[in-house]
Design an enzyme around this catalytic site. Structure first.
Site, PDB file in Angstrom:
ATOM      1  N   CYS A 202       0.873  -1.352  -0.325  1.00 36.86           N
ATOM      2  CA  CYS A 202       0.094  -0.068  -0.285  1.00 36.86           C
ATOM      3  C   CYS A 202       0.810   1.244  -0.072  1.00 36.86           C
ATOM      4  CB  CYS A 202      -0.767  -0.013   1.486  1.00 36.86           C
ATOM      5  SG  CYS A 202      -0.188  -0.348   2.677  1.00 36.86           S
TER       6      CYS A 202
ATOM      7  N   HIS B  59      -2.904   6.434   5.103  1.00 34.37           N
ATOM      8  CA  HIS B  59      -1.870   6.320   5.627  1.00 34.37           C
ATOM      9  C   HIS B  59      -1.185   7.768   4.588  1.00 34.37           C
ATOM     10  CE1 HIS B  59      -1.869   2.269   6.837  1.00 34.37           C
ATOM     11  NE2 HIS B  59      -1.118   1.639   5.279  1.00 34.37           N
TER      12      HIS B  59
END
Length: 333
Positions: free
Chosen positions: A128, A240
């Protein structure tokens, strides 16, 4: 188009259902698979109820065109042959095959065409943090070759799954109520804390997560770029963020970098210091794109540019990226 989701009960598996519905992905038949723990669970998709079948070594994938697999590296390795035996394309979200030379590692905004060369019928979804970073790096790379990258990631609890998210929420609740705090998913209490470790340490002192960013970036961008990463778990719930410094072959102006980012697919430029406008995980959760801000010259490097980004790692960092790969494959039929 017959689809399967392997690991349907997990956080990414559930995100697959949301993304497929949002994008009105063409589906004739949908199959859900999971472990013994999740087999038998039922989920709604577009008004119909689907039951999770037990993932087994049998002929269940005979009529499946594409399988989105998010059940962990060990399950991917064990069942890859079963899933692909009849020609099913396996888009795998684990780390199992990412660095195999005969498995393409794909971020559609960067190297979609690599997905067309998959001799084992396996296409790997990158980590990711890598997906988010290379989506923003690609337009810069097209301006001037990036020689080195330094990046610090600030990764939310959701990167460790649904149970980790629940643990963080429970920790805050327990602290407020004066109860003992339970720690199971992380090495330390995450609430009111940051943990400078994601995944296990390797012999060179970097974690596996940090080495993924080094290796995967080179493969996706077809580049000799070197990436030095520090990956940190923070106490946000979802999305994130990353602080990125790049060194390019020629000096780039802030204006040309901003222009390239504003025109890049999958990127939203959110950069206005005068109005305190910059990306934050509080607002990027649930969004498709990678949001970039704080673009400026690197004061320590005349050929350097630094910027900040934030994005939903369950969505673009996992499920959406895989679905975009499938959409690309369909468009090239």
């Amino acid at each position: 188009m017959n689809l399967a989701i392997v690991g349907a009960s997990g956080a990414v598996g559930q995100e697959f259902l949301k993304v497929l519905a949002e994008r009105n992905f063409p589906i004739d038949r949908l199959y859900l698979f999971g472990s013994e723990r999740s087999a038998g669970r039922k989920y709604m998709f577009k008004g119909e109820e689907y039951e999770v079948k037990l993932l087994q070594h049998n002929d269940d994938f005979k009529d499946v065109d594409i399988a989105f697999v998010s059940a962990g590296a060990s399950a991917s390795r064990e069942f890859a042959g079963t899933i692909t035996r009849f020609g099913t394309v396996m888009i795998d979200n684990s780390s199992a095959f990412r660095m195999d030379s005969d498995v393409p590692l794909v971020v559609p905004e960067c190297n979609a065409e690599d997905a067309l060369d998959a001799p084992r019928h396996i296409i790997a979804n990158p980590n990711c943090t890598t997906i988010m970073m290379v989506t923003a790096l690609k337009p810069i790379e097209e301006l001037s070759h990036i020689r080195t990258i330094h990046v610090a990631s600030y990764q939310s609890a959701s990167g460790a799954g649904a149970k980790a998210m629940a643990e963080l929420q429970q920790q805050y609740k327990d602290i407020v109520e004066g109860n003992p705090v339970k720690v199971e998913k992380f090495a330390y209490q995450l609430a009111y804390n940051v943990i400078p470790q994601i995944d296990v340490f390797t012999d060179n002192g970097y974690t596996k997560e940090e080495m993924k960013m080094f290796n995967e970036t080179r493969k996706i961008l077809h580049s000799d770029v070197r990436c030095s990463a520090m990956c940190v778990r923070i106490s946000s719930l979802r999305s994130h963020s990353e602080a990125v410094w790049v060194d390019t072959e020629r000096p780039l102006s802030v204006d040309e970098v901003r222009k390239a980012l504003s025109e890049a697919p999958g990127v939203v430029l959110q950069d206005d210091p005068a109005t305190l406008t910059y990306p934050m995980p509080l607002y990027t959760g649930g969004k498709d794109d990678i949001y970039v801000g704080r673009v400026r010259k690197d004061l320590a490097n005349p050929n350097g540019i630094t910027f900040w980004l934030s994005g939903d790692q369950i969505k673009k960092g996992a499920a959406l990226n895989a679905v975009q790969i499938a959409e690309y494959l369909i468009s090239r039929r």
